[in-house]
Design an enzyme around this catalytic site. Structure first.
Site, short mmCIF file in Angstrom:
data_model
loop_
_atom_site.label_atom_id
_atom_site.label_comp_id
_atom_site.label_asym_id
_atom_site.label_seq_id
_atom_site.Cartn_x
_atom_site.Cartn_y
_atom_site.Cartn_z
N GLY A 1 0.82 -1.21 0.00
CA GLY A 1 0.00 0.00 0.00
C GLY A 1 0.85 1.25 0.00
N SER B 1 1.91 3.28 -2.55
CA SER B 1 1.83 4.30 -3.60
C SER B 1 1.34 5.64 -3.07
CB SER B 1 0.90 3.83 -4.73
OG SER B 1 1.50 2.82 -5.49
N ASP C 1 -2.05 -7.49 -5.13
CA ASP C 1 -3.31 -7.47 -4.39
C ASP C 1 -3.06 -8.29 -3.13
OD1 ASP C 1 -5.79 -7.97 -3.29
OD2 ASP C 1 -6.75 -8.54 -5.17
N SER D 1 -4.55 0.67 13.81
CA SER D 1 -5.20 1.99 13.85
C SER D 1 -5.68 2.23 15.26
CB SER D 1 -6.40 2.03 12.89
OG SER D 1 -7.20 3.17 13.09
N TYR E 1 -14.31 -1.72 9.95
CA TYR E 1 -12.91 -1.25 9.95
C TYR E 1 -12.26 -1.50 11.31
CZ TYR E 1 -8.89 1.86 9.47
OH TYR E 1 -7.61 2.38 9.44
N LYS F 1 -9.00 -3.88 12.28
CA LYS F 1 -7.78 -3.36 12.87
C LYS F 1 -7.53 -3.90 14.28
CE LYS F 1 -6.40 -0.95 9.37
NZ LYS F 1 -5.17 -1.33 8.64
N THR G 1 -5.26 10.28 14.07
CA THR G 1 -5.81 11.03 12.95
C THR G 1 -4.66 11.64 12.15
OG1 THR G 1 -7.63 11.58 14.44
CG2 THR G 1 -7.60 12.67 12.32
N ILE G 2 -4.40 11.07 10.99
CA ILE G 2 -3.26 11.47 10.18
C ILE G 2 -3.74 12.22 8.94
CG2 ILE G 2 -1.18 10.67 9.01
CD1 ILE G 2 -1.27 10.10 12.03
#
Length: 258
Positions: A16, A18, A70, A149, A162, A166, A194-195
């Protein structure tokens, strides 16, 4: 000029990578002295625009490759780790790839739920398995970092699927740390708060809530992707040689307060 040499002579693989946090992790690895960085994602184009991650890393004078993968597919993870073999094999594997849903919550649709789990939970496991096999074959005391997260440490009604995924990543890191520790392989998780990423600004529900998160955060600001990159670099380096099975929260103190 490198920020440090804490990853000197290490080959780092980041999924992940990119865009967003993954992009920052990969670039930061190069800036912290990595010998080579394998950048992996389903597409090479960054969501936020600009040069592909591998090109940015090469401009820093570090060997970089892009490998399309993937992560929900075991075979893609195997091929990704194999891409590092001629560089000496993976030393640090970062399972960062993950997705969110536009419709999450108590009534999350089954199809969306299963798609999210295949990326967010199956992906880290398949990647960690592939990396561990390579490390053990070479007798490497490697490091595996799984991206969790703050949503995997506390729940929220708008992120039922989600947060479930996590939370699983956190316990996966702890369990794999026990399983792989005898081989000298460390496994940890990083739990960002929180990014400030493109995904944050466009994710339904989270974008609207981010200002409230910022106001409650002791440091009174959003985190930067590079700060997650620094945390991952630490866990990938020998500076954390006695740290395993840990979920490192990088959230500006948000979860420390009510």
């Amino acid at each position: 000029m490198n920020m440090s040499d804490i990853l000197a002579n290490k080959v780092v693989v980041v999924t992940g990578a990119s865009s967003g946090i993954g992009r920052a992790i990969a670039i930061r690895a190069a800036e912290h002295g990595a010998r080579a960085v394998i950048v992996s994602d389903v597409t090479e184009a960054p969501r936020e625009g600009g040069e592909p991650t591998a090109a940015v890393i090469e401009a820093l004078g570090v060997t970089a490759r892009f490998v399309k993968a993937d992560v929900s597919k075991r075979t893609d993870n195997d091929a990704l780790v194999a891409a590092a073999e001629d560089l000496g094999g993976v030393d640090v594997f970062v399972a960062n790839a993950g997705i969110t849903l536009r419709t999450d919550g108590a009534d999350v649709p089954e199809e969306d739920y299963r798609r999210l789990m295949s990326v967010n939970l199956d992906g880290p496991l398949f990647g960690a398995q592939a990396a561990a096999r390579s490390m053990k074959a070479k007798g490497k005391a490697g490091s595996i970092v799984l991206m969790a997260s703050m949503g995997g440490l506390v729940g929220a009604g708008i992120t039922v699927a989600y947060s479930t995924s996590k939370g699983g990543v956190v316990l996966m890191a702890k369990s794999l740390a026990d399983a792989l520790g005898p081989d000298g392989i460390r496994v940890n998780a990083v739990a960002p708060g929180t990014i400030d990423t493109e995904l944050l600004r466009t994710a339904a529900g989270i974008a609207e809530a981010s200002e409230g998160f910022r106001k409650r955060t002791p440091l009174r600001r959003l985190g930067q992707p590079s700060e997650i990159g620094d945390a991952v670099a630490y866990l990938g380096s020998d500076l954390s040689s006695y740290v395993t099975g840990h979920a490192l929260t990088v959230d500006g103190g948000l979860l420390a307060v009510i």
